[in-house]
Design an enzyme around this catalytic site. Sequence first.
Site, PDB file in Angstrom:
ATOM      1  N   ASN A 230     -10.249  -0.596  -1.021  1.00  0.00           N
ATOM      2  CA  ASN A 230      -9.006  -0.386  -1.060  1.00  0.00           C
ATOM      3  C   ASN A 230      -7.652  -0.960  -1.368  1.00  0.00           C
ATOM      4  O   ASN A 230      -8.315  -2.201  -2.404  1.00  0.00           O
ATOM      5  CB  ASN A 230      -8.891  -1.403   0.747  1.00  0.00           C
ATOM      6  CG  ASN A 230      -6.612  -0.999   0.748  1.00  0.00           C
ATOM      7  OD1 ASN A 230      -5.937  -0.563  -0.094  1.00  0.00           O
ATOM      8  ND2 ASN A 230      -5.911  -1.402   1.914  1.00  0.00           N
TER       9      ASN A 230
ATOM     10  N   HIS B 213      -3.638   7.429   2.385  1.00  0.00           N
ATOM     11  CA  HIS B 213      -4.648   5.735   1.407  1.00  0.00           C
ATOM     12  C   HIS B 213      -5.883   5.526   2.227  1.00  0.00           C
ATOM     13  O   HIS B 213      -6.086   5.738   3.402  1.00  0.00           O
ATOM     14  CB  HIS B 213      -2.708   4.479   2.393  1.00  0.00           C
ATOM     15  CG  HIS B 213      -3.608   2.996   2.094  1.00  0.00           C
ATOM     16  ND1 HIS B 213      -3.776   2.757   0.413  1.00  0.00           N
ATOM     17  CD2 HIS B 213      -3.262   2.238   2.737  1.00  0.00           C
ATOM     18  CE1 HIS B 213      -4.180   1.190   0.292  1.00  0.00           C
ATOM     19  NE2 HIS B 213      -4.198   1.182   1.591  1.00  0.00           N
TER      20      HIS B 213
ATOM     21  N   CYS C  12       1.304  -0.883   0.321  1.00  0.00           N
ATOM     22  CA  CYS C  12      -0.057   0.077   0.146  1.00  0.00           C
ATOM     23  C   CYS C  12       0.753   1.225  -0.091  1.00  0.00           C
ATOM     24  O   CYS C  12      -0.058   2.449  -0.272  1.00  0.00           O
ATOM     25  CB  CYS C  12      -1.265  -0.177   0.851  1.00  0.00           C
ATOM     26  SG  CYS C  12      -2.297  -1.352   1.216  1.00  0.00           S
TER      27      CYS C  12
END
Length: 334
Positions: free
Chosen positions: A287, A257, A117
């Site tokens: 996500n 994020h 990520c």
Amino acid sequence: MRLKSSAVITGVGGYVPDNILNNSDLEKMIETNSEWIVSRTGIRERRILDDKSLATSDMATWAVKNLLETTGLSADEIDCVIVATSTPDHLLLSTASIVCDKVGLTNAWATDVNAACSGFLYAFTMGASLIEGGRYKKVIVVGADQNSAIINYKDRNTCILFGDGAGAVLIEPTTEDLGLIDSIFRTDGRGREHLLVPAGGSMTPATPESVAANKHYIHQDGRVVFKAAINGMTDTCKAVLARNNLDILDINWLIPHQANYRIIHAVGDHLGLPADRVKINIDRYGNTTAATIPLCLWDFKEDFKYNDNMILTAFGAGFSWGATLLKWGKLRTA
Ligand code: UT7
């Protein structure tokens, strides 16, 4: 100490698949309910690349083509492409080299970065360094992940969270006081057991047993990652502000994020940033790992003004995390 900035974002592109997997769809697949998913994560739907003949490189390719179209640049002007991904098309060969072929980037060299990520942030700083060094003039950094390829849609702990997508930015030199100012990154490999795909690499090559044991899917200890993410992002955001003598209210936009809206709100609250300066699109995409930050830049680019101060921050597998401070410039138009 404030470092001189000389590498600025001059273009943003993105791509998300048309196919939507919403919370009601998931209610039919696993024991869950939309209310739980929304209240615990903020996610309402995610995009899934459902055509089995396509992969991460295709989404990255479409994001780069979108970037070239909106900037008016031709493919042969690009010097270098860095693709941040943890779902490469293949274990051996970079997804970036496939993107070069599919887009027709004949003059670019290309490589991948795997920091899960945090991959886009790390790759962005690497790409900016190539520009700051003076040798390269046009670098594209992509964040792209096809998480649906590594998700077990029977595991309710993970399948509600992730989606597919790709975002891309163009970085160019500037003589103005714009662009990347500073990054503070951290890596702590002791966190690796809490978020990983256990098999398929050199540690545990694929076998019938590893497949039967679901070891090629994402495994996550959500609670551990949740706490570490809030602390890690908050700490590095504060550190990058302090190192550059900035107050949080000097920041126009926080681009976090997108893993969980509760994490995002907690980071914003700990920093003392008004909620309307925090960009969130997790409700629509879930996500998307390395793609969340460039997809946010793509989605909200109309809101960003010349000279705006922004912090981009991420936390992910590894553990890997950090914060990047930049000043928004002016995007090229075709
Ligand atoms: O991008 C990389 C970084 N990743 C992250 O930042 C993710 C961090 N973690 C999270 O976002 C959260 O931990 C999750 C969203 C994954 C889980 O939320 P949580 O509030 O930490 O829930 P939990 O894991 O503590 O589970 C609470 C309860 C459990 O039931 P019991 O044991 O209390 O009876 C779970 O079994 O919720 C249950 N549960 C579910 N219920 C309905 C877990 N998943 C689901 C589900 N639907 N999908």
